[in-house]
Enzyme design. Sequence first.
Site, PDB file in Angstrom:
ATOM      1  N   GLY A 110       0.826  -1.207   0.000  1.00 49.90           N
ATOM      2  CA  GLY A 110       0.000   0.000   0.000  1.00 49.90           C
ATOM      3  C   GLY A 110       0.862   1.259   0.000  1.00 49.90           C
ATOM      4  N   CYS A 111       1.933   1.219   0.772  1.00 47.38           N
ATOM      5  CA  CYS A 111       2.798   2.398   0.901  1.00 47.38           C
ATOM      6  C   CYS A 111       3.576   2.643  -0.376  1.00 47.38           C
ATOM      7  CB  CYS A 111       3.741   2.220   2.077  1.00 47.38           C
ATOM      8  SG  CYS A 111       2.841   1.901   3.598  1.00 47.38           S
ATOM      9  N   THR A 112       3.939   1.569  -1.063  1.00 49.00           N
ATOM     10  CA  THR A 112       4.633   1.721  -2.333  1.00 49.00           C
ATOM     11  C   THR A 112       3.683   2.348  -3.354  1.00 49.00           C
ATOM     12  OG1 THR A 112       5.934  -0.210  -1.758  1.00 49.00           O
ATOM     13  CG2 THR A 112       5.989   0.475  -4.061  1.00 49.00           C
ATOM     14  N   ALA A 115       3.314   6.026  -2.360  1.00 47.60           N
ATOM     15  CA  ALA A 115       4.521   6.803  -2.653  1.00 47.60           C
ATOM     16  C   ALA A 115       4.654   7.029  -4.160  1.00 47.60           C
ATOM     17  CB  ALA A 115       5.740   6.070  -2.108  1.00 47.60           C
TER      18      ALA A 115
END
Lengths: 216, 246
Positions: A110-112, A115
């Site tokens: 999710g964070c990738t 970002a």
Amino acid sequence: MAASSSSFTLCNHTTLRTLPLRKTLVTKTQFSVPTKSSESNFFGSTLTHSSYISPVSSSSLKGLIFAKVNKGQAAPDFTLKDQNGKPVSLKKYKGKPVVLYFYPADETPGCTKQACAFRDSYEKFKKAGAEVIGISGDDSASHKAFASKYKLPYTLLSDEGNKVRKDWGVPGDLFGALPGRQTYVLDKNGVVQLIYNNQFQPEKHIDETLKFLKAA
Amino acid sequence: EQRLASPPLSNDPTLKSTWTHRLWVAAGCTTLFVSLAKSVIGGFDSHLCLEPALAGYAGYILADLGSGVYHWAIDNYGDESTPVVGTQIEAFQGHHKWPWTITRRQFANNLHALAQVITFTVLPLDLAFNDPVFHGFVCTFAFCILFSQQFHAWAHGTKSKLPPLVVALQDMGLLVSRRQHAEHHRAPYNNNYCIVSGAWNNVLDESKVFEALEMVFYFQLGVRPRSWSEPNSDWIEETEISNNQA
């Protein structure tokens, strides 16, 4: 106020509602699943809280929900290391809008996505005059690897020990099992204008903040 | 490890059924049959018809969910040294590299591992319980789990080579479809884990249940699931590698 429109709205909601009375929970490690004792506290606080807030209007409820850093409030300053190990203070960005996004961790799916979505829309944020800053509990080395792997053009701050996350009162998800994903938009005077929380639709943070910046 | 080093040839003895495999499948099917008989006979005796049938339907629906959760777990966590399920994990790893091997595996060879599990689980239930509704659930749930590897193999088949009834059941959505399961074998390798009817695949993937569980395991236990890492050569189907090189 934060629009909690993730598929786990119920959890978000419960977590949010308990925040004002979460002193005991918050002082524990932010990401641990509530223990039995804190669980009874959890349900207990919900009950007392709802009976207490029932007569008040929804606008004062909004104030109660975000006990730490609220909309309309000046964001407290902090100094953290960026991906190059250089200390960065929030106050340095005064004079332009800041999109400050708290995310769980580098190199998680999710964070990738989040970002990379900020990276792909970075020009639009620049056009709006805004600065994008990511913040998580990872160290500078991890941020450096993450930023260079995905060619992230903006600052990533290292909030080791999650101190700033706790100070700002970013709510956890799934009963505190996950660090929350919450974005703050600060205006050029450093006042919080938007709080957006959504753990499982990370790209929406970009849409929502851009929409807000364009409208502002 | 040797099995992962090179793909088995089509006449490879590891793909053939042995008498031990056949015996396990027979034992598993016997326990299923006893459960079915207890449900039907018990249903007649107590004039129950609807309840055992509904329990059976629930068994079919929940078996798909169970197959998905199990498949997700062994695709993402542990390795061949993991106790009890290590061989299964190794087999599923190999399956990602050579997915077509499953279509050349003989019937009992493909089903014997699950047949063992079913035998050990359903036999005590057969002996301990007589309730027809309970057995309505157990017999369909266990049947779908035992045969899930066959449904899975069919999902890897080509339309022209599959029995027309199987193709019809796949097209109706009663068995996991070839198209849906093909998605599972494409990057990012983190969806469509269910292999009975596939009914839960959309529900689980859209609600991001597995993603949430993976995140919880990561933050609470520090374990990263395999699907988060860049697919390494073990996960990319070999034909894809040769296509990319061409």
